[in-house]
Design a protein around this motif. Structure first.
Motif, short mmCIF file in Angstrom:
data_model
loop_
_atom_site.label_atom_id
_atom_site.label_comp_id
_atom_site.label_asym_id
_atom_site.label_seq_id
_atom_site.Cartn_x
_atom_site.Cartn_y
_atom_site.Cartn_z
N GLN A 201 7.31 5.67 8.28
CA GLN A 201 6.84 6.26 9.66
C GLN A 201 5.92 7.34 9.42
OE1 GLN A 201 9.21 7.86 12.92
NE2 GLN A 201 9.78 5.75 13.37
N PRO A 202 4.97 7.45 10.26
CA PRO A 202 4.03 8.79 9.96
C PRO A 202 4.67 10.03 9.87
CG PRO A 202 3.49 7.19 11.80
CD PRO A 202 4.58 6.86 11.52
N LYS A 203 4.06 10.59 9.05
CA LYS A 203 4.58 12.25 8.86
C LYS A 203 4.19 13.12 10.00
CE LYS A 203 4.52 12.30 3.70
NZ LYS A 203 3.79 12.73 2.87
N SER A 204 3.03 12.86 10.44
CA SER A 204 2.93 13.53 11.58
C SER A 204 2.85 12.97 13.05
CB SER A 204 1.06 14.05 11.44
OG SER A 204 0.50 12.92 11.85
N LEU A 205 3.05 13.83 14.03
CA LEU A 205 3.49 13.29 15.46
C LEU A 205 2.02 12.58 15.92
CD1 LEU A 205 4.92 12.43 18.14
CD2 LEU A 205 4.65 15.05 18.53
N GLU A 206 1.05 13.51 15.51
CA GLU A 206 -0.50 12.84 16.02
C GLU A 206 -0.60 11.24 15.44
OE1 GLU A 206 -5.20 13.74 15.23
OE2 GLU A 206 -3.73 14.87 14.14
N THR A 207 -0.08 11.15 14.16
CA THR A 207 -0.31 9.79 13.46
C THR A 207 0.39 8.72 14.16
OG1 THR A 207 -1.31 10.52 11.56
CG2 THR A 207 -0.41 8.31 11.49
N ALA B 191 0.70 -1.23 -0.14
CA ALA B 191 0.00 -0.11 -0.07
C ALA B 191 0.74 1.41 -0.06
CB ALA B 191 -1.05 -0.06 1.24
N LEU B 192 1.91 1.26 0.84
CA LEU B 192 2.88 2.43 0.65
C LEU B 192 3.53 2.31 -0.62
CD1 LEU B 192 4.30 1.51 4.37
CD2 LEU B 192 2.87 3.39 3.76
N ASP B 193 4.10 1.35 -1.01
CA ASP B 193 4.93 1.58 -2.55
C ASP B 193 4.16 2.09 -3.38
OD1 ASP B 193 6.98 0.61 -1.18
OD2 ASP B 193 6.73 -1.49 -1.85
N GLU B 194 2.76 1.80 -3.46
CA GLU B 194 1.79 1.97 -4.55
C GLU B 194 1.14 3.76 -4.11
OE1 GLU B 194 -1.23 -0.84 -5.59
OE2 GLU B 194 0.33 -2.23 -5.67
N GLY B 195 1.63 4.38 -3.02
CA GLY B 195 1.16 5.63 -3.02
C GLY B 195 -0.30 5.53 -2.50
N LEU B 196 -0.82 4.57 -1.80
CA LEU B 196 -2.26 4.71 -1.41
C LEU B 196 -2.18 5.44 -0.21
CD1 LEU B 196 -3.35 1.09 -2.41
CD2 LEU B 196 -3.82 3.22 -3.72
N ASP C 98 -0.76 8.56 2.01
CA ASP C 98 0.14 9.57 2.02
C ASP C 98 0.66 10.24 3.40
OD1 ASP C 98 -2.23 10.97 2.84
OD2 ASP C 98 -2.07 12.31 1.08
N THR C 99 0.16 9.55 4.76
CA THR C 99 0.30 9.93 5.95
C THR C 99 1.78 9.40 6.39
OG1 THR C 99 -0.96 8.14 6.67
CG2 THR C 99 -1.98 10.28 6.40
N TYR C 100 2.31 8.50 5.60
CA TYR C 100 3.47 7.88 5.86
C TYR C 100 4.67 8.48 4.81
CZ TYR C 100 0.97 5.06 9.02
OH TYR C 100 0.24 4.56 9.68
N THR C 101 5.89 8.49 5.72
CA THR C 101 7.15 8.75 4.60
C THR C 101 8.24 7.70 4.67
OG1 THR C 101 8.72 10.57 4.07
CG2 THR C 101 8.35 9.95 6.43
N ARG C 102 8.86 7.24 3.47
CA ARG C 102 9.86 6.35 3.46
C ARG C 102 11.06 6.80 4.12
NH1 ARG C 102 10.79 1.72 -0.08
NH2 ARG C 102 12.90 1.33 -0.20
N LEU C 103 11.69 6.03 5.10
CA LEU C 103 12.84 6.33 5.66
C LEU C 103 14.05 5.98 5.02
CD1 LEU C 103 11.95 5.67 9.48
CD2 LEU C 103 11.49 7.99 8.15
N ASP D 285 15.01 13.91 9.94
CA ASP D 285 15.05 13.81 8.54
C ASP D 285 15.56 12.73 8.17
OD1 ASP D 285 13.45 15.82 7.74
OD2 ASP D 285 15.25 17.06 7.39
N GLY D 286 14.92 11.62 7.47
CA GLY D 286 15.51 10.24 7.18
C GLY D 286 15.59 9.07 8.02
N LYS D 287 15.13 9.57 9.32
CA LYS D 287 15.33 8.59 10.40
C LYS D 287 13.92 8.48 10.95
CE LYS D 287 19.88 8.03 10.10
NZ LYS D 287 20.28 7.04 9.60
N GLY D 288 13.26 9.39 11.15
CA GLY D 288 11.65 9.43 11.59
C GLY D 288 11.59 9.97 12.98
N TRP D 289 10.67 9.71 13.80
CA TRP D 289 10.56 10.25 14.96
C TRP D 289 11.50 9.84 16.24
CZ3 TRP D 289 7.79 14.51 15.29
CH2 TRP D 289 7.01 14.93 14.27
N ALA D 290 11.81 10.52 16.88
CA ALA D 290 12.70 10.21 18.28
C ALA D 290 12.22 10.59 19.39
CB ALA D 290 14.30 10.85 18.02
#
Length: 138
Positions: free
Chosen positions: A69-75, A51-56, A58-63, A95-100
């Motif tokens: 990992q989710p783009k927003s802290l809420e997610t 689902a992520l690879d097919e772009g379905l 958009d709330t996640y980003t590839r690290l 950036d590139g690593k995600g949430w810490a």
């Protein structure tokens, strides 16, 4: 329980709205089952790699490591309920690593595991390692 009381994943909600706007009659529950069966959602309702690879989603980003990992802290907090009660200032996007999380969260989570009578020896050892790391000891 009424279907309207169930919180479905974003992919289900988004797909449902599209289908509804096109006149397709389907329940969210049935759509959820179809998305799991098709491999777009895992059994926990999380989007799969497909689902992520097919772009379905958009709330996640590839690290950098190829995971998502989710783009927003809420997610992020929704996906990781153990962090839900911590104030937002304990989290940092790298950036590139995600949430810490900061040292306060590391210590609190480690202590919760250590004090949990149901935790395994392996979980407790990981918690002790986390505390050691947070203390910057070698």
């Amino acid at each position: 329980m009424n279907e309207n009381n169930i919180i479905y994943p974003d992919l289900v909600e988004h797909s449902y709205q599209i289908m509804k706007s096109q006149g397709v009659q389907i329940t969210k529950a049935k759509l959820y089952k179809k998305l799991v069966k098709s491999g777009m959602l895992d059994k926990y309702g999380q989007p799969t790699q497909m689902a992520l690879d097919e772009g379905l989603v958009d709330t996640y980003t590839r690290l950098d490591d190829g995971t998502y990992q989710p783009k927003s802290l809420e997610t992020f907090k929704q996906d990781n309920p153990m962090y839900a009660d911590y104030a937002d200032n304990h989290f940092t996007w790298i950036d590139g690593k995600g949430w810490a999380v900061d040292e306060y969260v590391i210590r609190a989570e480690a202590n919760d595991i250590i004090n949990d009578p149901n935790s395994t020896q392996e979980q407790r050892q990981t918690a002790y390692d986390m505390l050691k790391y947070a203390s910057h000891e070698d």
